[in-house]
Write a protein that holds these residues in place. Structure first.
Motif, PDB file in Angstrom:
ATOM      1  N   ASP A 214       7.040  -2.953   7.645  1.00 40.68           N
ATOM      2  CA  ASP A 214       6.611  -1.932   8.181  1.00 40.68           C
ATOM      3  C   ASP A 214       6.351  -1.927   9.574  1.00 40.68           C
ATOM      4  OD1 ASP A 214       3.992  -2.991   9.218  1.00 40.68           O
ATOM      5  OD2 ASP A 214       2.937  -2.210   6.909  1.00 40.68           O
ATOM      6  N   ASN A 215       5.844  -0.220   9.707  1.00 42.72           N
ATOM      7  CA  ASN A 215       5.863  -0.799  11.400  1.00 42.72           C
ATOM      8  C   ASN A 215       5.330  -0.815  12.113  1.00 42.72           C
ATOM      9  OD1 ASN A 215       8.664   1.426  10.512  1.00 42.72           O
ATOM     10  ND2 ASN A 215       7.378   3.137  10.990  1.00 42.72           N
ATOM     11  N   PHE A 216       4.141  -1.400  11.609  1.00 36.27           N
ATOM     12  CA  PHE A 216       2.837  -1.787  11.729  1.00 36.27           C
ATOM     13  C   PHE A 216       2.791  -3.708  11.449  1.00 36.27           C
ATOM     14  CE2 PHE A 216       1.912   1.713  10.192  1.00 36.27           C
ATOM     15  CZ  PHE A 216       1.035   3.021  11.809  1.00 36.27           C
ATOM     16  N   TRP A 217       4.247  -4.305  11.899  1.00 43.49           N
ATOM     17  CA  TRP A 217       4.286  -5.659  11.394  1.00 43.49           C
ATOM     18  C   TRP A 217       3.460  -6.163   9.574  1.00 43.49           C
ATOM     19  CZ3 TRP A 217       3.717  -3.451  16.590  1.00 43.49           C
ATOM     20  CH2 TRP A 217       4.965  -3.020  16.900  1.00 43.49           C
TER      21      TRP A 217
ATOM     22  N   GLY B 169       2.216  -6.956  -9.380  1.00 43.94           N
ATOM     23  CA  GLY B 169       1.925  -6.609  -8.056  1.00 43.94           C
ATOM     24  C   GLY B 169       2.234  -6.849  -7.064  1.00 43.94           C
ATOM     25  N   LEU B 170       1.651  -6.412  -6.028  1.00 39.38           N
ATOM     26  CA  LEU B 170       1.916  -5.713  -4.890  1.00 39.38           C
ATOM     27  C   LEU B 170       1.089  -6.945  -3.789  1.00 39.38           C
ATOM     28  CD1 LEU B 170       3.812  -4.181  -3.199  1.00 39.38           C
ATOM     29  CD2 LEU B 170       2.636  -2.312  -3.015  1.00 39.38           C
ATOM     30  N   SER B 171       1.910  -7.199  -2.476  1.00 37.83           N
ATOM     31  CA  SER B 171       0.516  -7.753  -0.794  1.00 37.83           C
ATOM     32  C   SER B 171       1.237  -7.429  -0.320  1.00 37.83           C
ATOM     33  CB  SER B 171       1.114  -9.861  -1.717  1.00 37.83           C
ATOM     34  OG  SER B 171      -0.410  -9.508  -2.729  1.00 37.83           O
ATOM     35  N   ARG B 172       0.229  -7.201   0.696  1.00 39.68           N
ATOM     36  CA  ARG B 172       0.077  -6.640   2.121  1.00 39.68           C
ATOM     37  C   ARG B 172      -0.157  -7.845   2.976  1.00 39.68           C
ATOM     38  NH1 ARG B 172      -2.245  -2.695   6.500  1.00 39.68           N
ATOM     39  NH2 ARG B 172      -4.283  -4.139   5.792  1.00 39.68           N
ATOM     40  N   MET B 173       0.898  -8.478   3.847  1.00 38.60           N
ATOM     41  CA  MET B 173       0.352  -9.583   4.621  1.00 38.60           C
ATOM     42  C   MET B 173       0.407  -9.760   5.878  1.00 38.60           C
ATOM     43  SD  MET B 173       2.621 -12.607   5.355  1.00 38.60           S
ATOM     44  CE  MET B 173       1.975 -14.734   6.672  1.00 38.60           C
ATOM     45  N   ASN B 174      -0.625  -9.936   6.622  1.00 35.07           N
ATOM     46  CA  ASN B 174      -1.900  -9.474   8.173  1.00 35.07           C
ATOM     47  C   ASN B 174      -1.250 -10.928   8.734  1.00 35.07           C
ATOM     48  OD1 ASN B 174      -2.503 -10.122  10.626  1.00 35.07           O
ATOM     49  ND2 ASN B 174      -4.033  -8.916   9.572  1.00 35.07           N
ATOM     50  N   VAL B 175       0.703 -10.666   8.763  1.00 34.15           N
ATOM     51  CA  VAL B 175       1.219 -11.280  10.017  1.00 34.15           C
ATOM     52  C   VAL B 175       0.548 -13.000  10.908  1.00 34.15           C
ATOM     53  CG1 VAL B 175       2.868 -10.645   8.987  1.00 34.15           C
ATOM     54  CG2 VAL B 175       2.476 -10.898  11.452  1.00 34.15           C
ATOM     55  N   GLN B 176      -1.054 -12.003  11.568  1.00 35.12           N
ATOM     56  CA  GLN B 176      -1.867 -12.524  12.110  1.00 35.12           C
ATOM     57  C   GLN B 176      -2.469 -13.696  11.394  1.00 35.12           C
ATOM     58  OE1 GLN B 176      -1.777 -12.155  15.551  1.00 35.12           O
ATOM     59  NE2 GLN B 176       0.140 -11.044  15.664  1.00 35.12           N
TER      60      GLN B 176
ATOM     61  N   SER C  14       9.713   0.196  -5.971  1.00 36.11           N
ATOM     62  CA  SER C  14      10.106   0.644  -6.976  1.00 36.11           C
ATOM     63  C   SER C  14       9.447  -0.192  -8.012  1.00 36.11           C
ATOM     64  CB  SER C  14      11.204   0.998  -7.664  1.00 36.11           C
ATOM     65  OG  SER C  14      12.306  -0.723  -6.853  1.00 36.11           O
ATOM     66  N   THR C  15       9.109   0.389  -9.416  1.00 34.93           N
ATOM     67  CA  THR C  15       8.532  -0.358 -10.747  1.00 34.93           C
ATOM     68  C   THR C  15       8.969  -0.551 -12.036  1.00 34.93           C
ATOM     69  OG1 THR C  15       6.908   1.722 -11.350  1.00 34.93           O
ATOM     70  CG2 THR C  15       6.141  -0.097  -9.594  1.00 34.93           C
ATOM     71  N   PHE C  16       8.720  -1.317 -12.337  1.00 33.43           N
ATOM     72  CA  PHE C  16       9.537  -1.501 -13.595  1.00 33.43           C
ATOM     73  C   PHE C  16       8.691  -0.840 -15.298  1.00 33.43           C
ATOM     74  CE2 PHE C  16      10.810  -3.583 -17.712  1.00 33.43           C
ATOM     75  CZ  PHE C  16      12.138  -3.601 -17.368  1.00 33.43           C
ATOM     76  N   PHE C  17       9.543   0.129 -15.697  1.00 29.94           N
ATOM     77  CA  PHE C  17       8.888   1.059 -16.431  1.00 29.94           C
ATOM     78  C   PHE C  17       7.122   1.685 -15.646  1.00 29.94           C
ATOM     79  CE2 PHE C  17      10.248  -1.961 -19.566  1.00 29.94           C
ATOM     80  CZ  PHE C  17      10.872  -0.725 -20.198  1.00 29.94           C
ATOM     81  N   GLY C  18       7.199   2.455 -14.505  1.00 25.33           N
ATOM     82  CA  GLY C  18       6.403   2.862 -13.638  1.00 25.33           C
ATOM     83  C   GLY C  18       6.964   4.523 -12.667  1.00 25.33           C
ATOM     84  N   GLY C  19       8.381   3.865 -12.974  1.00 26.38           N
ATOM     85  CA  GLY C  19       8.699   4.352 -11.737  1.00 26.38           C
ATOM     86  C   GLY C  19       8.551   4.880 -10.317  1.00 26.38           C
ATOM     87  N   VAL C  20       8.885   5.000  -9.511  1.00 28.21           N
ATOM     88  CA  VAL C  20       8.766   5.175  -7.644  1.00 28.21           C
ATOM     89  C   VAL C  20       7.561   4.894  -7.370  1.00 28.21           C
ATOM     90  CG1 VAL C  20       9.152   5.845  -5.455  1.00 28.21           C
ATOM     91  CG2 VAL C  20      10.999   5.331  -7.784  1.00 28.21           C
ATOM     92  N   ASN C  21       6.504   4.645  -6.838  1.00 27.62           N
ATOM     93  CA  ASN C  21       5.370   4.712  -5.874  1.00 27.62           C
ATOM     94  C   ASN C  21       5.543   4.960  -4.416  1.00 27.62           C
ATOM     95  OD1 ASN C  21       2.192   3.500  -8.109  1.00 27.62           O
ATOM     96  ND2 ASN C  21       4.859   3.398  -9.301  1.00 27.62           N
ATOM     97  N   TYR C  22       4.928   5.392  -4.103  1.00 30.60           N
ATOM     98  CA  TYR C  22       4.713   5.851  -2.344  1.00 30.60           C
ATOM     99  C   TYR C  22       3.618   5.181  -1.820  1.00 30.60           C
ATOM    100  CZ  TYR C  22       8.524   8.492  -3.690  1.00 30.60           C
ATOM    101  OH  TYR C  22       9.812   9.156  -4.605  1.00 30.60           O
ATOM    102  N   ILE C  23       3.665   4.324  -0.593  1.00 30.19           N
ATOM    103  CA  ILE C  23       2.347   3.626  -0.081  1.00 30.19           C
ATOM    104  C   ILE C  23       2.140   4.315   1.284  1.00 30.19           C
ATOM    105  CG2 ILE C  23       2.642   1.167   0.714  1.00 30.19           C
ATOM    106  CD1 ILE C  23      -0.412   0.647  -0.408  1.00 30.19           C
ATOM    107  N   ASN C  24       1.399   4.919   1.897  1.00 25.05           N
ATOM    108  CA  ASN C  24       1.249   5.334   3.993  1.00 25.05           C
ATOM    109  C   ASN C  24       0.900   3.657   4.602  1.00 25.05           C
ATOM    110  OD1 ASN C  24       0.481   6.098   6.211  1.00 25.05           O
ATOM    111  ND2 ASN C  24      -0.072   8.223   5.707  1.00 25.05           N
ATOM    112  N   PRO C  25       1.343   3.316   4.925  1.00 28.14           N
ATOM    113  CA  PRO C  25       1.091   1.776   5.719  1.00 28.14           C
ATOM    114  C   PRO C  25      -0.446   2.510   6.307  1.00 28.14           C
ATOM    115  CG  PRO C  25       3.225   2.031   5.737  1.00 28.14           C
ATOM    116  CD  PRO C  25       2.548   2.567   5.647  1.00 28.14           C
ATOM    117  N   GLU C  26      -0.873   3.286   7.445  1.00 26.64           N
ATOM    118  CA  GLU C  26      -1.630   3.639   8.233  1.00 26.64           C
ATOM    119  C   GLU C  26      -2.657   3.916   7.464  1.00 26.64           C
ATOM    120  OE1 GLU C  26      -1.384   6.368  11.130  1.00 26.64           O
ATOM    121  OE2 GLU C  26       1.158   6.685  10.586  1.00 26.64           O
ATOM    122  N   ASN C  27      -3.015   4.394   5.552  1.00 26.29           N
ATOM    123  CA  ASN C  27      -4.180   4.524   5.170  1.00 26.29           C
ATOM    124  C   ASN C  27      -3.987   3.465   3.588  1.00 26.29           C
ATOM    125  OD1 ASN C  27      -2.921   5.895   3.741  1.00 26.29           O
ATOM    126  ND2 ASN C  27      -3.566   7.728   4.256  1.00 26.29           N
ATOM    127  N   GLN C  28      -2.926   3.222   3.462  1.00 26.91           N
ATOM    128  CA  GLN C  28      -2.812   2.887   1.993  1.00 26.91           C
ATOM    129  C   GLN C  28      -3.251   2.703   0.781  1.00 26.91           C
ATOM    130  OE1 GLN C  28      -5.415  -0.656   3.568  1.00 26.91           O
ATOM    131  NE2 GLN C  28      -4.183  -1.011   5.106  1.00 26.91           N
TER     132      GLN C  28
END
Length: 109
Positions: free
Chosen positions: A36-39, A48-55, A91-105
């Motif tokens: 994302d724009n915040f690295w 599921g989905l994971s968000r990794m803090n690279v720091q 994009s998910t299998f059988f769940g359609g498209v989801n959207y996540i705002n990285p600023e507020n998750q």
């Protein structure tokens, strides 16, 4: 297995799921990755989905919860894409498209 860490075209480590560590990657079967724009790295898997803090090299997990409309519509993440506004499209299998705002998750679908 898991997410492989590379530097200068050499494997320097890996990130694997640890059931006793809530800050580990959601699953070892990685399907897709997006920065994302915040690295932060967003990692999609069958579970599921994971968000990794690279720091800190810590992960935050997002999964489907039928009682929570603000959760993923399906755990099976097939692809991730960042649009021009920086929103991560999931994009998910059988769940359609989801959207996540990285600023507020916040997740929407």
């Amino acid at each position: 297995k898991g997410l492989i860490k590379m530097q200068n075209n050499e494997i320097t480590g890996s990130y694997t799921h640890n059931p006793s560590d809530a800050k580990s990657i959601v699953n070892n079967s990685v399907r897709t990755i997006c920065e994302d724009n915040f690295w932060y790295l967003w990692v999609g898997s069958q579970f599921g989905l994971s968000r990794m803090n690279v720091q800190t090299e810590e992960f935050q997990t997002y999964t489907h919860n039928a009682a929570n409309r603000g959760s993923l519509s399906s755990n099976s993440v097939m692809n991730l894409f960042k649009d021009r506004q920086g929103t991560i499209c999931i994009s998910t299998f059988f769940g359609g498209v989801n959207y996540i705002n990285p600023e507020n998750q916040k997740i929407q679908f």
